[in-house]
Write a protein that holds these residues in place. Sequence first.
Motif, mmCIF file in Angstrom:
data_model
loop_
_atom_site.group_PDB
_atom_site.id
_atom_site.type_symbol
_atom_site.label_atom_id
_atom_site.label_comp_id
_atom_site.label_asym_id
_atom_site.label_seq_id
_atom_site.Cartn_x
_atom_site.Cartn_y
_atom_site.Cartn_z
ATOM 1 N N ASN A 90 45.148 38.497 24.012
ATOM 2 C CA ASN A 90 46.386 38.368 24.793
ATOM 3 C C ASN A 90 46.148 38.387 26.301
ATOM 4 N N GLN A 91 45.124 39.091 26.811
ATOM 5 C CA GLN A 91 44.870 39.133 28.241
ATOM 6 C C GLN A 91 43.932 37.983 28.610
ATOM 7 N N MET A 92 44.402 37.094 29.449
ATOM 8 C CA MET A 92 43.645 35.889 29.760
ATOM 9 C C MET A 92 43.284 35.844 31.237
ATOM 10 N N TYR A 93 42.038 35.492 31.517
ATOM 11 C CA TYR A 93 41.534 35.295 32.871
ATOM 12 C C TYR A 93 40.898 33.906 32.921
ATOM 13 N N VAL B 186 38.705 33.393 29.832
ATOM 14 C CA VAL B 186 38.218 34.601 29.179
ATOM 15 C C VAL B 186 39.432 35.331 28.627
ATOM 16 N N VAL B 187 39.452 35.528 27.314
ATOM 17 C CA VAL B 187 40.590 36.163 26.644
ATOM 18 C C VAL B 187 40.115 37.476 26.040
ATOM 19 N N PHE C 120 34.022 39.515 39.079
ATOM 20 C CA PHE C 120 34.494 38.398 38.256
ATOM 21 C C PHE C 120 34.350 37.090 39.041
ATOM 22 N N GLY C 121 33.651 36.119 38.427
ATOM 23 C CA GLY C 121 33.439 34.827 39.072
ATOM 24 C C GLY C 121 32.207 34.737 39.940
#
Length: 653
Positions: A269-272, A264-265, A322-323
């Motif tokens: 720039n912020q990526m999970y 997930v971006v 999250f998740g």
Amino acid sequence: MCDAPTGERSHKSALLTLPAEILINILSHLDEKDLYVLQQVCSQLRRIVNDEELWKNLFISRINTNHFPSFAQTPKYSVEYVERQQGLRQWGHNRAVKTKYVIAPSPRFQVQIESLLFDYPRCACYNDGVITVVQLHQRRKKDRLIYIPCTTPQGCSTMHFNINSAVFGRFDGRVFGKLLSNKSYLTPVTEFNSRHTHPVTAIAASSSQDFSEDWCVSGSQNGELMWWRETLLVKQLRVSDKPIRRLALYKNWTVVLDESKIYVVHMMNQMYSMSLPHVTEENGSETALSVQHLKVDFGAMYVTIADSNDLFVISFDPGHNFGHTRTLHVPEGITNVVADEATSRREQNLHFAGGDGCFIAVMTANNSIKVINIRSPGNTLQLTTQLHFENEVHTCQVTNLVIVCALAGNLKIFDATTGDLIKTVQKTDKDPQFLGLSQGRMVVASRNVIQYLQYIPEEHVNKKRTHSGSRGQSIRWEKEVSMGMDIYDEEERLRQETAERNQRLLEDYGGDISEEEMHLRIALMESESSADRTSQQHEPTADDDSDLRRVLEESRRTHEHEELLNSFADDEDDEFREAIHRSRVAERRPLFTSRLTDNSSSNVSRTNIIQHPPRDQELPPELSLPQSTQDRQRTEEDEALQLAIALSLSEMN
């Protein structure tokens, strides 16, 4: 106390002595119309009927839950219930306007629709090389179809098509696109200003309407992402060392899937990341889920993935759960997963009545459909409703109100929350391939035919039945009839004038005048003019003879010049036209000569002139006619001659 007759007051008083919670529970089993009548009995019942808790319990008694998608988008359950019932009645209305569109940009080949999108008032479909946009709001049917050439690049490895653009990725890393949101659709497919170093394996365009530019993202075999604004590269990021399998883009969020993980971006720039869920194989081993279906609810941050038997709903909200994963096992087999696309693009509002849920529909191999609210709270997925069919379900679509199933030759519309059948639409396509829904409207497509069904709202029908509506319709009808009669009268007048002109030509010349006869007629007219001047002066002069010779010489040169120009045309066509020309001259010259011979004695002299006199021969003074006779004849012949020349020149052109 209630205003009631004396005999009934004791029974009502006993009912009103019950606690409010019990009264609300009892009244929640009544219909909407019964509640409207009940609130007029007394002020105490009116307060209870207007209590939002009663309408909330009304939903629970109908659908066994207070979690459902919002239709009215309001926090009041009473308003939600009333508007939802009105929307269902609109789908169940007996009147529906059907319009059929045949997608055929060229009669040389049969078009096969490959993808269809419906976002009222536009419907767009794609086939190899052509995008067809149907503007359903256009009044004239011929203005609704727009064909946009969109040739697929050779060697294309992946593509994505939405209502705004069509984008393509190639095996050599190059990216192409065609925008549909502005006048750029008139230009060919454009190559973007950069490229991947490896083959493009996934590509997705954003369907957001919040930006003036069109965005898309592409992924390559080496795990690299590139974001594009129209045709320009904005950002590139390496997220994995494995090929990118699937992509989804909306606003500032990008969801990426490879063989083993979900990425997930945010804001490029912020990526999970999280691992794909594992499933148990028949031999007992566990492997990562092989994703066959992907749906993303950007409004509530849920991603729905499924293989042939298991469905997972996973939260990808970095700030909340999250998740978190919920699963549903489907032993009969999953054939397709469809989602309420309009709701999934709208941010969830928990204050709305029902919690602003979102439906998905799971089609199974045994012709059943399972409807699930993926925004419903809890650790498990609960079925909202389940539908079973004896015949094959070709496709289906779901909204926040209804679910429509396309079978061979008919469509069935159900209440998505209760599963109750609302309406069956007969005489539809026997092999439906695509289905699109909007409130009160839907499109069904197969092969190269699109059927548009529009259900008329009930209030619109009632408005047409009023006297004022009938009067307005009558006025519009009178205006259309008057305008049509004016156009008819004008066309009739033009036809009458043309017929009269052709009749005069036919009477004077026996048909169309040939080119050679036209030049002879001009010479005759000029000779009459010269003879007229001679009779006025009582003696011929050298100037008169010179004028006559000059006129005849000019006529001869004009005739020779036109023959020279015609000689440059195609040989076969020129020989064919020359043969027709000579045939017409041979047929009409005797008639033309006989008409001139039957005139007065002065016309005998004109016949002699028509028989090609020598250029140097002088005209004797005896050919001159009386002035009054010449003026009358010349006036009549000039008018007819001008009409004949104009008609002949138009035919030669």
